[in-house]
Design an enzyme around this catalytic site. Sequence first.
Site, short mmCIF file in Angstrom:
data_model
loop_
_atom_site.label_atom_id
_atom_site.label_comp_id
_atom_site.label_asym_id
_atom_site.label_seq_id
_atom_site.Cartn_x
_atom_site.Cartn_y
_atom_site.Cartn_z
N PRO A 1 0.75 -1.24 0.00
CA PRO A 1 0.00 0.00 0.00
C PRO A 1 0.78 1.30 0.00
O PRO A 1 1.09 1.83 1.05
CB PRO A 1 -0.74 -0.09 1.33
CG PRO A 1 0.20 -0.87 2.21
CD PRO A 1 1.20 -1.52 1.34
N GLU A 2 1.04 1.84 -1.15
CA GLU A 2 1.43 3.24 -1.23
C GLU A 2 0.22 3.93 -1.85
O GLU A 2 -0.81 3.29 -2.03
CB GLU A 2 2.69 3.41 -2.10
CG GLU A 2 3.90 2.69 -1.49
CD GLU A 2 5.19 2.90 -2.26
OE1 GLU A 2 5.41 4.03 -2.75
OE2 GLU A 2 5.98 1.95 -2.39
N HIS B 1 -6.16 -14.05 9.21
CA HIS B 1 -5.86 -12.62 9.30
C HIS B 1 -6.98 -11.77 8.72
O HIS B 1 -6.77 -10.58 8.45
CB HIS B 1 -4.53 -12.32 8.63
CG HIS B 1 -3.39 -13.13 9.17
ND1 HIS B 1 -3.02 -13.08 10.50
CD2 HIS B 1 -2.58 -14.04 8.59
CE1 HIS B 1 -2.01 -13.91 10.70
NE2 HIS B 1 -1.73 -14.51 9.55
N ARG C 1 0.39 -8.68 9.01
CA ARG C 1 1.40 -8.08 9.91
C ARG C 1 0.79 -7.13 10.93
O ARG C 1 1.46 -6.71 11.87
CB ARG C 1 2.49 -7.39 9.08
CG ARG C 1 3.33 -8.41 8.32
CD ARG C 1 4.36 -7.76 7.44
NE ARG C 1 5.44 -7.16 8.19
CZ ARG C 1 6.46 -6.53 7.63
NH1 ARG C 1 6.53 -6.43 6.32
NH2 ARG C 1 7.41 -6.01 8.37
N ARG D 1 17.21 21.02 4.89
CA ARG D 1 17.25 19.64 5.38
C ARG D 1 18.51 18.95 4.92
O ARG D 1 18.83 18.92 3.74
CB ARG D 1 16.00 18.88 4.92
CG ARG D 1 14.73 19.51 5.48
CD ARG D 1 13.54 18.65 5.26
NE ARG D 1 13.64 17.36 5.93
CZ ARG D 1 12.58 16.72 6.44
NH1 ARG D 1 11.39 17.25 6.39
NH2 ARG D 1 12.74 15.55 7.00
#
Length: 285
Positions: A2-3, A98, A117, A160
């Site tokens: 999942p992105e 699951h 997970r 940054r």
Amino acid sequence: MPELPEVETVRLGLAPALEGQKIAHAEVRRKDLRIPFPKGLAKWLLGRRIEGLRRRAKYLLVDFVDTDEMLLIHLGMSGHMTVTGPGGTNQMAQSSPHDHVVIETTNGARVVFNDPRRFGLMTLVDRNKAHLHPLLRDLGPEPLDAVFNADLLVDRLAGRGTAIKAALLDQHVVAGLGNIYVCEALFRAGISPKRKAGNVGPVRARRLVHAIKDVLTEAIASGGSTLRDHVQPTGELGYFQHNFSVYGREGEACPGCDCDGVKTKGVRRIKQGGRSTFYCPSRQR
DNA sequence: AACAAGACCTGCATGC
DNA sequence: TGCATGCAGGTCTTGT
């Protein structure tokens, strides 16, 4: 799985089966995933009518008729949503230990949230206060929105010292990118993943913004990327993984450049922040 | 404030 | 065959 493109694929797959439908049955089979499920969630869902599905970053948002509470869903690393019955084509979905949440609508659609997970989550949020919610309030701009442009990116990266790879994974900078699409976007933009974020100037930022928008748009059109399991709620595979230029291609020739066998051995893999980065050292600077 | 490292989980591929 | 190791699409917390 999942992105952003995979979550958007899930939204597009679930919407036809769920929008406008009433919940006839709901089961929550454990007390928590990454965070606890709201107490009495199954009961709360029962009888509600679904207004629509939205997406913010990698979150799926489910709105209901007659309440301001919305369901907020994150798939974590291994979360899947599948639909069977009306609106879905996979009639023979295998059940698994699951399968944490099961929802059925009055018209016979059955949606299962499976997450081995358990890094995913499902909770309730007041949609009028969503912008104040800890899970949502600090998210950066949507990469596919017009507001996400080179000026904004340069601004957010200024000062940054961390690598651009790590900065793009930071959901506060821009929301929705993950390991795959950051690697792919940096490749397309010709930017080294090791370059300091603060050293990405207007020219590179412009290329990067275009690369991000392009790769995400193409991936959504392909139904996302299927790495280990199938992504789409309907049971169909995503197929953008066949269009990866660098991700998972260590040692292969870099597409679009003749670096193979010359200065490098093509696509290289390094570790950044404990995660694999794939890139071409000749083409990305 | 920004950053690196560790933590949270299961499942799968690999190598001995 | 069994077992140990490392790796995986994410993000939160901790400590510097």
